[in-house]
Design a protein around this motif. Structure first.
Motif, PDB file in Angstrom:
ATOM      1  N   VAL A  83       0.851  -1.193   0.000  1.00 24.97           N
ATOM      2  CA  VAL A  83       0.000   0.000   0.000  1.00 24.97           C
ATOM      3  C   VAL A  83       0.888   1.244   0.000  1.00 24.97           C
ATOM      4  N   GLY A  84       0.593   2.161  -0.899  1.00 24.68           N
ATOM      5  CA  GLY A  84       1.413   3.365  -1.046  1.00 24.68           C
ATOM      6  C   GLY A  84       2.512   3.217  -2.073  1.00 24.68           C
ATOM      7  N   ASN A  85       2.726   1.990  -2.592  1.00 25.77           N
ATOM      8  CA  ASN A  85       3.785   1.770  -3.579  1.00 25.77           C
ATOM      9  C   ASN A  85       3.336   0.762  -4.634  1.00 25.77           C
ATOM     10  N   PHE A  86       2.065   0.791  -4.988  1.00 25.39           N
ATOM     11  CA  PHE A  86       1.559  -0.122  -6.007  1.00 25.39           C
ATOM     12  C   PHE A  86       2.261   0.079  -7.349  1.00 25.39           C
ATOM     13  N   GLU A  87       2.714   1.296  -7.609  1.00 24.37           N
ATOM     14  CA  GLU A  87       3.326   1.593  -8.903  1.00 24.37           C
ATOM     15  C   GLU A  87       4.536   0.714  -9.189  1.00 24.37           C
ATOM     16  N   ALA A  88       5.276   0.333  -8.150  1.00 26.91           N
ATOM     17  CA  ALA A  88       6.449  -0.530  -8.357  1.00 26.91           C
ATOM     18  C   ALA A  88       6.037  -1.887  -8.915  1.00 26.91           C
ATOM     19  N   THR A  89       4.906  -2.384  -8.460  1.00 30.39           N
ATOM     20  CA  THR A  89       4.407  -3.661  -8.979  1.00 30.39           C
ATOM     21  C   THR A  89       3.869  -3.504 -10.392  1.00 30.39           C
ATOM     22  N   TRP A  90       3.145  -2.436 -10.644  1.00 26.42           N
ATOM     23  CA  TRP A  90       2.610  -2.212 -11.987  1.00 26.42           C
ATOM     24  C   TRP A  90       3.704  -2.028 -13.033  1.00 26.42           C
ATOM     25  N   SER A  91       4.900  -1.651 -12.589  1.00 26.00           N
ATOM     26  CA  SER A  91       5.997  -1.356 -13.517  1.00 26.00           C
ATOM     27  C   SER A  91       6.882  -2.558 -13.819  1.00 26.00           C
ATOM     28  N   VAL A  92       6.568  -3.737 -13.285  1.00 26.38           N
ATOM     29  CA  VAL A  92       7.381  -4.922 -13.576  1.00 26.38           C
ATOM     30  C   VAL A  92       7.366  -5.168 -15.090  1.00 26.38           C
ATOM     31  N   ALA A  93       8.538  -5.336 -15.671  1.00 29.68           N
ATOM     32  CA  ALA A  93       8.672  -5.410 -17.126  1.00 29.68           C
ATOM     33  C   ALA A  93       7.937  -6.607 -17.720  1.00 29.68           C
ATOM     34  N   LYS A  94       7.379  -6.413 -18.906  1.00 31.90           N
ATOM     35  CA  LYS A  94       6.729  -7.488 -19.641  1.00 31.90           C
ATOM     36  C   LYS A  94       7.791  -8.442 -20.197  1.00 31.90           C
ATOM     37  N   PRO A  95       7.650  -9.753 -19.996  1.00 33.82           N
ATOM     38  CA  PRO A  95       8.621 -10.698 -20.577  1.00 33.82           C
ATOM     39  C   PRO A  95       8.603 -10.628 -22.101  1.00 33.82           C
TER      40      PRO A  95
END
Length: 233
Positions: A189-201
């Motif tokens: 919580v408060g850092n969802f953007e880091a998860t959304w930014s995981v690179a596409k294989p």
């Protein structure tokens, strides 16, 4: 194993909740893609060809905690049995009976009936909970090691020795991207953007570069809209 021509994909876009980031990329369900082809050795070879790494085969018990992987995408292949998998929401009780059967979970998400031959490609951040497994059997890790890679000098030989029983799934993750974590909700919580930014294989775990897989179904994203939605939670 050329299966791309028979692949029919179902897509589910799961919005962030108060506890779970979910993802701008859709959850992909290839229903029956590997029906009658649930051979762990052959599936592992296909993973390896497409730069994904098998990390485990689990036999699932009756239920489990809802969880997500915050920094890595996941592929799950159903090898045997049937189950229900709930995606997109966190449990709101530590009591598994409450969270599985009595509604102690966040609102929303999607519930999918899974059977042998089904394939799920799960974006980083998407919560999932496997329950109602059949045939009934106790939970067990069937691959040698601790579930973070096949710890054997001869991985192929280790896979050949596995005897499937109950509801089992095989899990793989993009190579060189580490191993999975186990987040149950609230940790990011408060850092969802880091998860959304995981690179596409670069390739789909089973379909490679085919358009039916992540190469065609997952798009380059901008985070602005999702950040706006997160701010309103």
């Amino acid at each position: 194993m050329d299966i791309s021509k028979k692949a029919a994909v179902k897509k589910y876009f799961l919005e962030p909740t108060a506890l779970v980031p979910n993802s701008p990329q859709p959850l992909l369900h290839y229903s029956g893609l590997l029906k009658d082809k649930c051979n762990p050795v052959n599936i592992n070879e296909q993973f390896d060809k497409n730069e994904w790494r098998t990390q485990w085969i689990f036999r699932y018990g009756p239920t489990q905690e809802s969880h997500y992987h915050s920094r890595i995408h996941e592929c799950m292949v159903v090898l045997s049995g049937n189950a229900t998998i709930r995606f997109g929401v966190a449990d709101t009780s530590d009591d598994l009976e409450e969270s599985t059967y009595r509604g102690a979970c966040e609102q929303g998400g999607v519930t999918i009936d899974a059977q042998a031959g089904d394939v799920f490609v799960i974006p980083a951040g998407v919560a999932h909970k496997t329950h109602n497994t059949s045939p009934g059997a106790p939970f067990a890790l069937l691959t040698p090691g601790k579930g973070r890679g096949i710890e054997a000098t001869n991985p192929k030989g280790a896979l050949e020795k596995i005897k499937l029983s109950g509801f089992t799934m095989m899990g793989a993750y993009p190579k060189n991207c580490g191993t999975w974590d186990f987040s149950v909700g609230g940790e990011d919580v408060g850092n969802f953007e880091a998860t959304w930014s995981v690179a596409k294989p670069e390739k789909d775990p089973l379909l490679g570069a085919a358009e039916q897989g992540i190469c065609g179904q997952w798009k380059d994203i901008t985070l602005s809209k999702r950040q706006d939605k997160r701010a309103k939670l």
